[in-house]
Enzyme design. Structure first.
Site, mmCIF file in Angstrom:
data_model
loop_
_atom_site.group_PDB
_atom_site.id
_atom_site.type_symbol
_atom_site.label_atom_id
_atom_site.label_comp_id
_atom_site.label_asym_id
_atom_site.label_seq_id
_atom_site.Cartn_x
_atom_site.Cartn_y
_atom_site.Cartn_z
ATOM 1 N N LYS A 179 -59.328 16.973 -9.118
ATOM 2 C CA LYS A 179 -59.228 15.974 -10.196
ATOM 3 C C LYS A 179 -58.039 16.311 -11.116
ATOM 4 O O LYS A 179 -57.365 17.323 -10.935
ATOM 5 C CB LYS A 179 -60.552 15.908 -10.959
ATOM 6 C CG LYS A 179 -61.711 15.360 -10.086
ATOM 7 C CD LYS A 179 -61.642 13.868 -9.915
ATOM 8 C CE LYS A 179 -62.481 13.240 -8.819
ATOM 9 N NZ LYS A 179 -63.854 13.579 -8.628
HETATM 10 C C1 LIG Z 1 -65.280 13.230 -8.304
HETATM 11 C C2 LIG Z 1 -66.089 12.043 -8.647
HETATM 12 C C3 LIG Z 1 -67.369 12.118 -9.218
HETATM 13 C C4 LIG Z 1 -68.196 13.350 -9.323
HETATM 14 O O1 LIG Z 1 -67.620 14.469 -9.654
HETATM 15 P P1 LIG Z 1 -68.008 15.891 -8.993
HETATM 16 O O2 LIG Z 1 -67.460 16.823 -10.017
HETATM 17 O O3 LIG Z 1 -67.313 15.954 -7.681
HETATM 18 O O4 LIG Z 1 -69.489 15.965 -8.892
HETATM 19 C C5 LIG Z 1 -67.974 10.960 -9.631
HETATM 20 N N1 LIG Z 1 -67.391 9.772 -9.461
HETATM 21 C C6 LIG Z 1 -66.186 9.638 -8.891
HETATM 22 C C7 LIG Z 1 -65.600 8.283 -8.747
HETATM 23 C C8 LIG Z 1 -65.507 10.772 -8.446
HETATM 24 O O5 LIG Z 1 -64.329 10.637 -7.842
#
Ligand SMILES: *Cc1c(COP(=O)(O)O)cnc(C)c1O
Length: 373
Positions: A179
């Protein structure tokens, strides 16, 4: 190989982790408190850190009282995490359509799916853009719905002069490895709702009431009460230490991601077949770079050709209403935009450590190879 996405970790992050290991206090303590403090400054609003973005969404939903048989409106075109977070509470994710230019929630479609059990709407800030978020808030206000923003992609994005998370009802972020910033794994909930903040702080530590303060000063509660279902969803000091360093780097990380996305845009600007989703990369910090390839017949074949050129690609996301667990529980909705656009979507490499030369190489190959696919 040009990777689709990856973490970008420097010496500072490595040193910070070593510091935590040296102190031998790995759980939730000083570093998590510090990370929450710097995030609170960043957003201008109270922030609670948890173990990942999915947990952030689940805890936020539970904190506003979403549970058995409640319905939450959410776009089908999202990572399965959004759906799993809703169903984890016992609620039902109601798959909605998206706007074809931004791939963000189409609230007019969502409106058609409201029932007496609808309690909340979860707009997903697809790729980092927020679409018509003011329209979604107006729609939610009209129908008395809470808004949980799945802002996993949108760390740092500005909307109408404000940072995402710095306004609105509740925003949830992810700090997973790829991210906009990472803490290894991790996530956070940002809101001004004191009741939600308190409930989330307790629920992340097995529902042990008021344990957070003690953990932050190196202790824990021994005598306590529990009044609600909790989970072991807290963040560790190891994770927070990485996150603190990444946040220091964020201005540079953000401008690099914006630069690369603008560079892609410039290659596709006069190209009718390849249409990037529409974002203003002066304001939006992109998590992924997604194009719609008109007339694309065989995405898999195109991906294989690109891979032979050393270019890794992906597609975000397989619609959730097609999954057995979510599709078969209800009448299968018809989502015309999602169903039409999904087979034509392709995500191109985007991460901090790419150069403009890489973007040019990828763009030229996409333009060449799409013609034949
Ligand atoms: C990455 C993501 C999440 C959840 O995050 P995690 O930290 O991987 O649990 C939720 N929604 C979207 C659209 C994502 O890309």
């Amino acid at each position: 190989m040009i990777r689709l996405s990856k973490s970008s970790i420097g010496e500072a992050e490595k040193q910070a982790v070593m510091g935590v290991l040296d102190r031998e206090f790995l759980g939730m303590g000083e570093e998590v408190q510090q990370f929450e403090e710097v995030l609170t400054k960043f957003f201008g609003r109270p922030t609670v850190c948890v173990v990942n973005g999915t947990a952030a969404l689940q805890l936020a939903l539970q904190a506003i009282g979403i549970g058995d048989s409640d319905e939450v409106l959410v776009q089908s075109l999202t990572y399965v995490a959004s759906f799993q977070a809703i169903s984890a509470t016992g609620a039902i994710p109601i798959a909605c359509d998206v706007n074809s230019e931004t791939l963000c929630l189409d609230w007019k479609d969502a409106e058609k799916r409201i029932t007496s059990r609808t309690k909340a709407v979860m707009p997903v800030h697809f790729a980092g853009g927020v679409g018509a978020l003011d329209g979604i808030y107006a729609f939610a206000a009209n129908h008395g719905l809470r808004v949980i923003e799945d802002a996993a992609h949108a760390f740092g994005t500005e909307y109408q002069g404000k940072i995402v998370g710095g306004f609105g009802d509740i925003a949830c972020f992810s700090f997973d490895g790829i991210k906009n910033i990472t803490s290894g794994e991790g996530g956070c909930i940002v809101t001004e709702d004191e009741d939600v903040l308190q409930k989330v702080r307790n629920a992340r530590l097995l529902g042990v009431e008021n344990d957070t303060g003690k953990r932050f000063s190196g202790g824990r509660s021994w005598k306590f009460d529990v009044t609600a279902q909790g989970w072991r969803y807290h963040m560790s000091n190891i994770m927070a230490a990485i996150g603190i360093e990444q946040l220091k780097r964020f201005p540079e990380i953000a401008s690099q991601r914006q630069l690369l996305a603008r560079h892609y845009d410039s290659f596709f600007a006069n190209h009718v077949q390849i249409q990037p989703i529409v974002n203003d990369y002066e304001k939006v910090i992109p998590h992924i770079y997604v194009v719609c390839i008109e007339g694309l017949k065989n995405r898999k074949a195109l991906q294989e050709k690109l891979l032979k050129k050393g270019i890794q690609t992906g597609y975000h996301y397989q619609p959730n209403h097609w999954l057995n667990f979510y599709g078969s529980q209800h009448d299968m909705p018809f989502l015309p935009v999602t169903e039409d656009i999904f087979p034509k979507l392709l995500s191109l490499p985007l991460h901090h450590d790419l150069s403009e030369i890489d973007i040019e190489y990828v763009s030229n190959n996409i333009i060449q190879l799409s013609k034949l696919s």
